[in-house]
Design a protein around this motif. Structure first.
Motif, PDB file in Angstrom:
ATOM      1  N   MET A 112     -13.289 -15.593  30.470  1.00  0.00           N
ATOM      2  CA  MET A 112     -13.070 -16.875  29.813  1.00  0.00           C
ATOM      3  C   MET A 112     -14.060 -17.882  30.389  1.00  0.00           C
ATOM      4  O   MET A 112     -14.131 -18.064  31.612  1.00  0.00           O
ATOM      5  CB  MET A 112     -11.642 -17.374  30.043  1.00  0.00           C
ATOM      6  CG  MET A 112     -10.574 -16.575  29.330  1.00  0.00           C
ATOM      7  SD  MET A 112      -8.903 -17.097  29.829  1.00  0.00           S
ATOM      8  CE  MET A 112      -8.874 -18.806  29.263  1.00  0.00           C
ATOM      9  N   ILE A 231      -5.471 -18.408  15.598  1.00  0.00           N
ATOM     10  CA  ILE A 231      -6.016 -17.351  16.446  1.00  0.00           C
ATOM     11  C   ILE A 231      -5.788 -15.990  15.790  1.00  0.00           C
ATOM     12  O   ILE A 231      -6.684 -15.132  15.773  1.00  0.00           O
ATOM     13  CB  ILE A 231      -5.368 -17.395  17.845  1.00  0.00           C
ATOM     14  CG1 ILE A 231      -5.718 -18.712  18.554  1.00  0.00           C
ATOM     15  CG2 ILE A 231      -5.829 -16.206  18.695  1.00  0.00           C
ATOM     16  CD1 ILE A 231      -4.955 -18.934  19.855  1.00  0.00           C
ATOM     17  N   PHE A 263      -5.518 -16.434  25.191  1.00  0.00           N
ATOM     18  CA  PHE A 263      -6.963 -16.294  25.420  1.00  0.00           C
ATOM     19  C   PHE A 263      -7.239 -15.393  26.626  1.00  0.00           C
ATOM     20  O   PHE A 263      -8.181 -14.595  26.621  1.00  0.00           O
ATOM     21  CB  PHE A 263      -7.613 -17.659  25.637  1.00  0.00           C
ATOM     22  CG  PHE A 263      -7.792 -18.458  24.376  1.00  0.00           C
ATOM     23  CD1 PHE A 263      -8.210 -17.863  23.207  1.00  0.00           C
ATOM     24  CD2 PHE A 263      -7.544 -19.822  24.362  1.00  0.00           C
ATOM     25  CE1 PHE A 263      -8.386 -18.585  22.043  1.00  0.00           C
ATOM     26  CE2 PHE A 263      -7.719 -20.569  23.208  1.00  0.00           C
ATOM     27  CZ  PHE A 263      -8.132 -19.953  22.047  1.00  0.00           C
ATOM     28  N   VAL A 274     -14.610 -15.093  25.621  1.00  0.00           N
ATOM     29  CA  VAL A 274     -13.910 -16.280  25.141  1.00  0.00           C
ATOM     30  C   VAL A 274     -14.595 -17.515  25.708  1.00  0.00           C
ATOM     31  O   VAL A 274     -14.717 -17.658  26.931  1.00  0.00           O
ATOM     32  CB  VAL A 274     -12.424 -16.256  25.549  1.00  0.00           C
ATOM     33  CG1 VAL A 274     -11.718 -17.528  25.070  1.00  0.00           C
ATOM     34  CG2 VAL A 274     -11.733 -15.015  24.993  1.00  0.00           C
ATOM     35  N   ILE A 276     -14.457 -21.633  25.649  1.00  0.00           N
ATOM     36  CA  ILE A 276     -13.560 -22.729  25.306  1.00  0.00           C
ATOM     37  C   ILE A 276     -14.216 -24.059  25.663  1.00  0.00           C
ATOM     38  O   ILE A 276     -14.545 -24.302  26.828  1.00  0.00           O
ATOM     39  CB  ILE A 276     -12.216 -22.609  26.052  1.00  0.00           C
ATOM     40  CG1 ILE A 276     -11.561 -21.258  25.775  1.00  0.00           C
ATOM     41  CG2 ILE A 276     -11.283 -23.745  25.658  1.00  0.00           C
ATOM     42  CD1 ILE A 276     -10.312 -21.009  26.607  1.00  0.00           C
TER      43      ILE A 276
END
Length: 318
Positions: A112, A231, A263, A274, A276
């Motif tokens: 992430m 999502i 996530f 991922v 963000i």
């Protein structure tokens, strides 16, 4: 998960386009077959704020001695980056200042990545380049080692990445199932009504929504539930990269924690990348890597030359 082929214009893969209306690959028209449901597909256009300001993201705060074009973001040892900015510069038009100036950064799978910084630090511009909606003025954006500008970026946006927005971009008059199935149709992933229902149930399970939500209308759901449906819609075509633009900006702390957990599972369990963009300290702290673009902007912002004051006597004689 089912892979998809694209169309353009979409709330599913519409990423942020600098200073322009974004069109993307999920809301183009589609002709239904006898097997398909009678849901309608609607063209939609995503509009995002103009991108501003520059950045070269860093996984850790840069040292003062680090040159601006140093490759500060690297994939973990032994991991090949799935997306990479290599010496990327960008300006909107000739003659305007560079928004990005020789930026180098790598985005790894199974992780992430948070992109943080106040408005005007270049987050939107960077997402536009990563999503293929813009191409660099100079330098290269690489996807799995290939120059993205030389690829079919339309197909890339449709099947390789999924974008999730703060405002959800769902069709409120349609059911959960219809929203997800519409995305599958427009991506070329429709395989008949029975398989579509199985896919919808599977992706709802991945975002922790019960099966009976399948026939609920979007307008009947809470904000957190709508974001989970957004999502799920992306997961229906199984992209390698998920880009979330302020996905928790409209959510309460409990819903935010649920979204972050989803996530995390997509990165760690499914091996996805991922990315963000967030203003939330809590969301950023849950990520493996944090790019604080404000640090870089402070380090690279040129000083304005001070105009010398004219002596009062000289001003009087002018």
């Amino acid at each position: 998960m089912t892979r998809t082929e694209p169309t353009h214009n979409d709330s599913r893969t519409g990423a942020v386009a600098p200073a322009a209306t974004q069109n993307d690959a999920r809301t183009g028209a589609h002709t239904t077959t006898d097997e398909e449901t009678d849901m309608t597909t609607t063209e939609s256009t995503e509009t995002t704020p103009d991108a501003t300001a520059a950045d070269a993201p860093t996984m850790t705060p840069p040292d003062a001695d680090t040159p601006q074009n140093a490759p500060t973001g690297r994939a973990p040892a032994g991991t090949r980056p799935i997306l990479e900015l290599r010496d990327v510069s960008y300006r909107y038009r000739p003659g305007l200042p560079l928004v990005l100036d020789h930026v180098n950064h790598a985005f790894a799978p199974n992780r992430m990545h948070a992109v943080v910084g106040p408005s005007g630090t270049g987050k939107t511009t960077m997402l536009s380049l990563l999503s293929g909606l813009a191409v660099p003025t100079s330098g290269t954006v690489l996807y799995k080692g290939r120059d993205l500008s030389k690829m079919d970026r339309y197909a890339y946006r449709a099947s390789e990445i999924g974008v999730i927005f703060q405002s959800f971009n769902l069709m409120p008059s349609m059911t959960v199932s219809e929203n997800i199935a519409m995305s599958m149709k427009l991506a070329g992933a429709w395989r008949g009504r029975k398989e579509a229902r199985e896919t919808v149930l599977r992706v709802l399970d991945e975002v922790d929504l019960p099966d009976d939500y399948i026939d609920r209308r979007i307008g009947q759901l809470s904000g957190g539930e709508q974001q989970r449906v957004a999502i799920a819609r992306v997961l229906s075509y199984s992209p390698s990269v998920i880009i979330a633009d302020e996905p928790t900006g409209n959510l309460d702390p409990e819903s935010t924690a649920i979204i972050v957990d989803i996530f995390r599972a997509l990165a760690e369990d499914d091996g996805r990348t991922v990315i963000i963009v967030t203003h939330s300290v809590e969301v950023a702290s849950a990520c493996d890597d944090v790019f604080d673009l404000s640090l870089l902007k402070k380090r690279t912002r040129p000083r304005k030359a001070r105009r010398a004051r004219r002596p009062a006597a000289a001003m009087g004689r002018a």
